[in-house]
Design a protein around this motif. Structure first.
Motif, PDB file in Angstrom:
ATOM      1  N   ARG A   2       0.809  -1.214   0.000  1.00 38.68           N
ATOM      2  CA  ARG A   2       0.000   0.000   0.000  1.00 38.68           C
ATOM      3  C   ARG A   2       0.850   1.275   0.000  1.00 38.68           C
ATOM      4  O   ARG A   2       1.940   1.320   0.585  1.00 38.68           O
ATOM      5  CB  ARG A   2      -0.884   0.037   1.242  1.00 38.68           C
ATOM      6  CG  ARG A   2      -1.893  -1.061   1.370  1.00 38.68           C
ATOM      7  CD  ARG A   2      -2.569  -0.985   2.740  1.00 38.68           C
ATOM      8  NE  ARG A   2      -1.602  -1.096   3.823  1.00 38.68           N
ATOM      9  CZ  ARG A   2      -1.871  -0.881   5.107  1.00 38.68           C
ATOM     10  NH1 ARG A   2      -3.091  -0.518   5.475  1.00 38.68           N
ATOM     11  NH2 ARG A   2      -0.935  -1.024   6.028  1.00 38.68           N
ATOM     12  N   ALA A   7      -2.758  11.571  -6.211  1.00 38.35           N
ATOM     13  CA  ALA A   7      -3.107  11.148  -7.573  1.00 38.35           C
ATOM     14  C   ALA A   7      -3.687  12.286  -8.398  1.00 38.35           C
ATOM     15  O   ALA A   7      -3.505  12.351  -9.616  1.00 38.35           O
ATOM     16  CB  ALA A   7      -4.094   9.984  -7.517  1.00 38.35           C
ATOM     17  N   LYS A  17      -5.139   9.035  -3.139  1.00 36.48           N
ATOM     18  CA  LYS A  17      -5.508   7.696  -3.600  1.00 36.48           C
ATOM     19  C   LYS A  17      -4.684   6.639  -2.885  1.00 36.48           C
ATOM     20  O   LYS A  17      -3.474   6.781  -2.722  1.00 36.48           O
ATOM     21  CB  LYS A  17      -5.279   7.592  -5.113  1.00 36.48           C
ATOM     22  CG  LYS A  17      -5.613   6.233  -5.707  1.00 36.48           C
ATOM     23  CD  LYS A  17      -5.296   6.197  -7.204  1.00 36.48           C
ATOM     24  CE  LYS A  17      -5.572   4.831  -7.807  1.00 36.48           C
ATOM     25  NZ  LYS A  17      -5.221   4.795  -9.253  1.00 36.48           N
ATOM     26  N   THR A  19      -3.027   3.296  -3.352  1.00 38.09           N
ATOM     27  CA  THR A  19      -2.571   2.575  -4.536  1.00 38.09           C
ATOM     28  C   THR A  19      -1.658   1.427  -4.136  1.00 38.09           C
ATOM     29  O   THR A  19      -1.260   1.301  -2.976  1.00 38.09           O
ATOM     30  CB  THR A  19      -1.844   3.530  -5.504  1.00 38.09           C
ATOM     31  OG1 THR A  19      -1.594   2.859  -6.738  1.00 38.09           O
ATOM     32  CG2 THR A  19      -0.540   4.021  -4.910  1.00 38.09           C
ATOM     33  N   ASP A  20      -1.332   0.605  -5.096  1.00 38.17           N
ATOM     34  CA  ASP A  20      -0.433  -0.524  -4.862  1.00 38.17           C
ATOM     35  C   ASP A  20       0.872  -0.261  -5.597  1.00 38.17           C
ATOM     36  O   ASP A  20       0.860   0.025  -6.811  1.00 38.17           O
ATOM     37  CB  ASP A  20      -1.071  -1.824  -5.365  1.00 38.17           C
ATOM     38  CG  ASP A  20      -0.239  -3.043  -5.015  1.00 38.17           C
ATOM     39  OD1 ASP A  20      -0.145  -3.369  -3.819  1.00 38.17           O
ATOM     40  OD2 ASP A  20       0.323  -3.658  -5.937  1.00 38.17           O
ATOM     41  N   ASP A  58       1.387  12.316  -7.827  1.00 38.08           N
ATOM     42  CA  ASP A  58       1.749  10.976  -7.351  1.00 38.08           C
ATOM     43  C   ASP A  58       2.850  10.966  -6.300  1.00 38.08           C
ATOM     44  O   ASP A  58       3.647  10.019  -6.239  1.00 38.08           O
ATOM     45  CB  ASP A  58       2.155  10.072  -8.529  1.00 38.08           C
ATOM     46  CG  ASP A  58       0.964   9.746  -9.426  1.00 38.08           C
ATOM     47  OD1 ASP A  58      -0.183   9.727  -8.916  1.00 38.08           O
ATOM     48  OD2 ASP A  58       1.175   9.528 -10.633  1.00 38.08           O
TER      49      ASP A  58
END
Length: 337
Positions: A2, A7, A17, A19-20, A58
């Motif tokens: 995680r 984002a 967000k 995200t992986d 990001d």
């Protein structure tokens, strides 16, 4: 694994967000692999998350990170697997006087931070955590704790019997209250909430003042301290600095650690000159100071005040709670939830 990223930085907190991302490679040389278990929020983190401080696509958020060393490179000397550790706000500033004037190398801002499950970094990016502390407790050291420590110890040089003024009841001020009382100082603290002032009294505050009810709170504190306090930890900036100068004794020190009331404003420079006050701006501190602080915390036997804890996936909600200003002390993130 995680990670929480910006984002959609144009959409503020709604643009965060979960995200992986790939797991980090095995550590080499002087690198360590840390499984992150906790973090805490700061005003700086909020600015990045909302896109008001640094609008970047990001970015993995959060400057604070604490956890357990899972593996080490063959040149690591400071840690062994199983050590509990906490991150440094300025990973390149190891010791000595200020060397950095921006956040280009601060995790969670200029580089990716610790809102993720694992990280590989040079060993110098972390210090050991205090013995007996949880990861969420230890994570509060990175930004708020070290800022309070540097303000009081490195810059303020406080000693038993000194009088200190703290503004507000956020993470830095509550940390500073605990540290100052642990060192034998007398502490005055301000807030707009009488309930929070009662909480401050329970932690040992010697004098409290509601700045919304007392517009001349600087003079009130000066009277309480019989001529002015020795050190002010100033978080407000231009909107409160005049009152802080009034509250400070002749030859006293004001350590500016925040600008919550704005970036610019009128300051009574003549009064500051006549009172021969030293005004020192600071931004957190270096790794050596953090190591010194950890040793002191183990001797002082204090632990940080954590108001509320959220899961990692609830990071946006945690920031919204920070925006409400309802908290007393720190807001923590528990990665094990």
């Amino acid at each position: 694994m995680r990670a929480i990223v910006t984002a959609d930085p144009d959409n503020g907190l709604d643009g965060l967000k979960v995200t992986d991302i790939p797991e980090p490679a095995a550590p080499k040389g002087d690198q360590i692999l840390v499984r992150l278990l906790g973090s805490s929020l700061n005003f700086h983190d909020l600015g990045v998350a909302m896109g008001t401080l640094n609008k970047v696509q990001d970015r993995i958020l959060l400057a604070d990170g604490a956890g357990i060393v899972e593996a080490v490179g063959d040149a690591v000397t400071d840690f062994t697997p199983g050590d509990e550790v906490v991150s440094c706000f300025f990973p390149d500033w190891q010791a000595g006087g200020p060397q950095i004037g921006d956040f280009s190398r601060t995790p969670g801002d200029g580089i990716d931070g610790y809102a993720r499950d694992k990280v590989v970094t040079p060993q110098s990016w972390f210090t050991k955590a205090p013995k007996g502390w949880t990861a969420t407790e230890s994570s509060t050291i990175t930004t708020a704790g070290l800022t309070a420590w540097r303000a009081l110890v490195t810059e303020g040089n406080i000693k038993a019997g000194d009088k200190v003024l703290l503004l507000g009841t956020g993470g830095v001020s509550v940390y500073a209250l605990q540290l100052a009382k642990g060192m034998g100082a007398k502490v005055a603290i301000t807030s707009s909430s009488n309930d929070k002032l009662e909480q401050a009294k329970a932690l040992g505050a010697d004098f409290t003042v509601n700045y919304k009810e007392d517009e001349n709170w600087g003079e009130t504190v000066a009277q309480w301290s019989a001529g002015g306090v020795d050190v002010v930890v100033e978080v407000g900036g231009p909107g409160t600095l005049t009152q802080s100068i009034t509250a400070c004794r002749v030859g006293g020190k004001i350590v500016l650690i925040g600008v919550l009331t704005g970036m610019t404003g009128d300051i009574p420079t003549a009064l500051m000159m006549l009172k021969q006050i030293r005004l020192q701006g600071i931004v957190v501190g270096n790794r050596q100071e953090q190591q010194d602080m950890v040793k002191a915390l183990e001797q002082l036997a204090i632990k940080p005040v954590i108001d509320k804890t959220f899961a990692l996936e609830e990071l946006a909600d945690a920031f919204r709670y920070e925006l409400s200003a309802a908290h007393f002390g720190k807001i923590a993130i528990d990665y094990t939830r």
